[in-house]
Design a protein around this motif. Structure first.
Motif, PDB file in Angstrom:
ATOM      1  N   SER A  30      21.950  14.123 -53.552  1.00 60.21           N
ATOM      2  CA  SER A  30      21.818  14.052 -52.099  1.00 60.21           C
ATOM      3  C   SER A  30      21.775  15.450 -51.492  1.00 60.21           C
ATOM      4  O   SER A  30      22.611  16.301 -51.801  1.00 60.21           O
ATOM      5  CB  SER A  30      22.990  13.266 -51.503  1.00 60.21           C
ATOM      6  OG  SER A  30      22.950  11.920 -51.930  1.00 60.21           O
ATOM      7  N   ASN A  32      20.938  17.890 -47.806  1.00 60.11           N
ATOM      8  CA  ASN A  32      20.849  17.956 -46.349  1.00 60.11           C
ATOM      9  C   ASN A  32      19.928  19.113 -45.987  1.00 60.11           C
ATOM     10  O   ASN A  32      20.285  20.286 -46.126  1.00 60.11           O
ATOM     11  CB  ASN A  32      22.233  18.171 -45.736  1.00 60.11           C
ATOM     12  CG  ASN A  32      22.215  18.011 -44.220  1.00 60.11           C
ATOM     13  OD1 ASN A  32      21.200  18.232 -43.559  1.00 60.11           O
ATOM     14  ND2 ASN A  32      23.354  17.628 -43.661  1.00 60.11           N
ATOM     15  N   CYS A  49      25.263   5.487 -35.630  1.00 60.02           N
ATOM     16  CA  CYS A  49      24.996   6.696 -36.403  1.00 60.02           C
ATOM     17  C   CYS A  49      26.053   7.765 -36.163  1.00 60.02           C
ATOM     18  O   CYS A  49      26.391   8.071 -35.010  1.00 60.02           O
ATOM     19  CB  CYS A  49      23.612   7.238 -36.056  1.00 60.02           C
ATOM     20  SG  CYS A  49      22.992   8.413 -37.273  1.00 60.02           S
ATOM     21  N   LEU A  52      26.445  13.239 -38.464  1.00 61.19           N
ATOM     22  CA  LEU A  52      25.737  13.769 -39.620  1.00 61.19           C
ATOM     23  C   LEU A  52      24.492  12.963 -39.956  1.00 61.19           C
ATOM     24  O   LEU A  52      23.800  13.258 -40.921  1.00 61.19           O
ATOM     25  CB  LEU A  52      26.670  13.812 -40.842  1.00 61.19           C
ATOM     26  CG  LEU A  52      27.851  14.782 -40.720  1.00 61.19           C
ATOM     27  CD1 LEU A  52      28.761  14.651 -41.932  1.00 61.19           C
ATOM     28  CD2 LEU A  52      27.357  16.210 -40.574  1.00 61.19           C
ATOM     29  N   SER A  54      23.757   9.780 -41.131  1.00 62.21           N
ATOM     30  CA  SER A  54      23.729   9.111 -42.447  1.00 62.21           C
ATOM     31  C   SER A  54      23.797  10.100 -43.605  1.00 62.21           C
ATOM     32  O   SER A  54      23.473   9.756 -44.741  1.00 62.21           O
ATOM     33  CB  SER A  54      22.466   8.238 -42.592  1.00 62.21           C
ATOM     34  OG  SER A  54      22.411   7.276 -41.575  1.00 62.21           O
ATOM     35  N   GLY A  55      24.232  11.308 -43.302  1.00 61.34           N
ATOM     36  CA  GLY A  55      24.329  12.316 -44.361  1.00 61.34           C
ATOM     37  C   GLY A  55      25.758  12.725 -44.648  1.00 61.34           C
ATOM     38  O   GLY A  55      26.017  13.868 -45.019  1.00 61.34           O
ATOM     39  N   ASP A  56      26.697  11.804 -44.498  1.00 58.62           N
ATOM     40  CA  ASP A  56      28.112  12.129 -44.678  1.00 58.62           C
ATOM     41  C   ASP A  56      28.420  12.664 -46.077  1.00 58.62           C
ATOM     42  O   ASP A  56      29.344  13.438 -46.260  1.00 58.62           O
ATOM     43  CB  ASP A  56      28.973  10.892 -44.405  1.00 58.62           C
ATOM     44  CG  ASP A  56      28.798  10.386 -42.978  1.00 58.62           C
ATOM     45  OD1 ASP A  56      29.403  10.988 -42.086  1.00 58.62           O
ATOM     46  OD2 ASP A  56      28.049   9.419 -42.773  1.00 58.62           O
ATOM     47  N   ALA A  58      25.836  13.947 -48.076  1.00 61.40           N
ATOM     48  CA  ALA A  58      24.742  14.809 -48.496  1.00 61.40           C
ATOM     49  C   ALA A  58      25.284  16.221 -48.715  1.00 61.40           C
ATOM     50  O   ALA A  58      26.476  16.483 -48.560  1.00 61.40           O
ATOM     51  CB  ALA A  58      23.631  14.799 -47.442  1.00 61.40           C
ATOM     52  N   GLN A  90      18.520  13.030 -47.719  1.00 58.85           N
ATOM     53  CA  GLN A  90      19.276  11.894 -47.185  1.00 58.85           C
ATOM     54  C   GLN A  90      19.568  11.969 -45.691  1.00 58.85           C
ATOM     55  O   GLN A  90      19.420  10.978 -44.972  1.00 58.85           O
ATOM     56  CB  GLN A  90      20.613  11.758 -47.941  1.00 58.85           C
ATOM     57  CG  GLN A  90      21.460  10.589 -47.469  1.00 58.85           C
ATOM     58  CD  GLN A  90      22.772  10.483 -48.230  1.00 58.85           C
ATOM     59  OE1 GLN A  90      23.184  11.406 -48.921  1.00 58.85           O
ATOM     60  NE2 GLN A  90      23.426   9.348 -48.119  1.00 58.85           N
ATOM     61  N   ALA A  91      20.029  13.120 -45.207  1.00 56.69           N
ATOM     62  CA  ALA A  91      20.568  13.196 -43.851  1.00 56.69           C
ATOM     63  C   ALA A  91      19.478  13.190 -42.785  1.00 56.69           C
ATOM     64  O   ALA A  91      18.492  13.921 -42.884  1.00 56.69           O
ATOM     65  CB  ALA A  91      21.424  14.454 -43.711  1.00 56.69           C
ATOM     66  N   ASN A  92      19.660  12.362 -41.756  1.00 53.51           N
ATOM     67  CA  ASN A  92      18.744  12.271 -40.626  1.00 53.51           C
ATOM     68  C   ASN A  92      17.342  11.807 -41.048  1.00 53.51           C
ATOM     69  O   ASN A  92      17.199  11.077 -42.029  1.00 53.51           O
ATOM     70  CB  ASN A  92      18.707  13.593 -39.858  1.00 53.51           C
ATOM     71  CG  ASN A  92      19.946  13.771 -38.990  1.00 53.51           C
ATOM     72  OD1 ASN A  92      20.245  12.939 -38.143  1.00 53.51           O
ATOM     73  ND2 ASN A  92      20.677  14.846 -39.217  1.00 53.51           N
ATOM     74  N   ASN A  94      13.875  12.662 -42.537  1.00 48.87           N
ATOM     75  CA  ASN A  94      13.389  13.732 -43.398  1.00 48.87           C
ATOM     76  C   ASN A  94      11.879  13.904 -43.451  1.00 48.87           C
ATOM     77  O   ASN A  94      11.357  14.580 -44.330  1.00 48.87           O
ATOM     78  CB  ASN A  94      13.961  13.540 -44.806  1.00 48.87           C
ATOM     79  CG  ASN A  94      15.451  13.756 -44.823  1.00 48.87           C
ATOM     80  OD1 ASN A  94      15.919  14.871 -44.927  1.00 48.87           O
ATOM     81  ND2 ASN A  94      16.214  12.671 -44.706  1.00 48.87           N
TER      82      ASN A  94
END
Length: 308
Positions: A30, A32, A49, A52, A54-56, A58, A90-92, A94
């Motif tokens: 994962s 970011n 949301c 982060l 959905s990148g907690d 990442a 993964q985060a936000n 992409n």
């Protein structure tokens, strides 16, 4: 034993999929990449949301992508020295950047040793035609997967949770990706406000018709410092019990095409951020209880697929 599993699982596991396709252990790393999200820029974002996006879990956004990747790889390499890796953005959102920026970020990790693919989490309203052309080219030289958040097929729910896109937009995006032979994984959430079990099952039946390749099933997390969290604290709504969640997941699996790979079947909330449900913190207990109940019922993924 279920056809698409290497252990006691009665559903099409990601581990089976990777070993069957690549012949060895495969890890998703994962990352970011410090992308933003059009839903946050154009509005308040989804009500569930976290900051982060959905990148907690990442990588550390303060480090470059190669460093993020190598920190995880070095840990995994100690136990699986010959493993393959998939770079997971993964985060936000992409794909929410000019294609020149996407190329710079994707290619920086795609050429690292033993990286055999790239997994890109995004939104159905955030893949431009130019981006799609690049994804087509990328798909021809690596193992590409696009993850799309849907959460629910029900328009009232999409509006309530402020998804910022329609079901039609989602469907059109999936169609374009599949027309170009790009693997698609879809995220859904169980336990959204006002949704019944039948509504959650309808979402799975709907996805069966779209020729998707994989699915991630989540339990709704009510997180601190989110609009959903504020709503719950002011006007508490029903949160699925562990038993209710397990019952719904098993019913969804029974309806789901057995060729669809299960990438996730529960979530990983951070303890310090979670309001409800606290039973989610014991992830492996949830997974084990799903396995036990499926065995007890002598059921499996796709048992009722033809009837759905």
């Amino acid at each position: 034993m279920f056809k698409y599993s290497l252990d006691n699982k009665r559903y099409h596991t990601l581990n089976y999929h990777f070993k069957n396709k690549f012949g060895k252990k495969v890890f998703k790393v994962s990352l970011n990449a410090n992308f933003s999200c059009p839903n946050k820029i154009n509005g308040k974002g989804c009500i569930f949301c976290s900051r982060l996006g959905s990148g907690d879990f990442a990588g550390n956004v303060n480090k470059d992508l190669v460093t993020q990747f190598n920190e995880v790889k070095d840990i995994m390499k100690k136990k699986w020295p010959d493993a393959y890796y998939i770079a997971y953005f993964q985060a936000n959102t992409n794909t929410f950047a000019p294609v020149s920026v996407l190329k710079e970020k994707y290619e920086s990790v795609l050429n690292l040793p033993n990286v055999i693919g790239i997994d890109i989490a995004t939104r159905p309203d955030s893949i431009s035609e130019e981006c799609l052309e690049y994804l087509k080219e990328l798909n021809e030289r690596t193992n590409l997967t696009i993850e799309l958040g849907l959460q629910s097929m029900h328009e009232d729910t999409l509006k309530l949770i402020r998804r910022g896109h329609t079901l039609k937009q989602f469907e059109e995006c999936v169609k374009k990706l599949k027309e170009n032979n790009i693997n698609v994984v879809v995220h859904i959430i169980n336990g959204l406000p006002n949704e019944t079990k039948e509504m959650m099952l309808e979402t799975v039946k709907y996805l069966n018709k779209l020729n998707i390749d994989g699915i991630k099933i989540h339990m709704l997390h009510v997180i601190k410092d989110t609009d959903l969290g504020d709503l719950y604290l002011k006007e508490p709504f029903h949160i699925l019990t562990k038993e209710e969640y397990i019952d719904i997941v098993i019913s969804q699996l029974e309806l789901l095409n057995p060729e669809i790979v299960i990438h996730r079947i529960t979530g990983d909330p951070k303890k310090e951020d979670l309001i409800e449900p606290t039973w989610l913190l014991k992830k492996f207990c949830v997974l084990n209880d799903i396995d036990k109940e499926m065995k007890r019922k002598n059921t499996y993924q796709g048992k009722y697929y033809n009837a759905s």
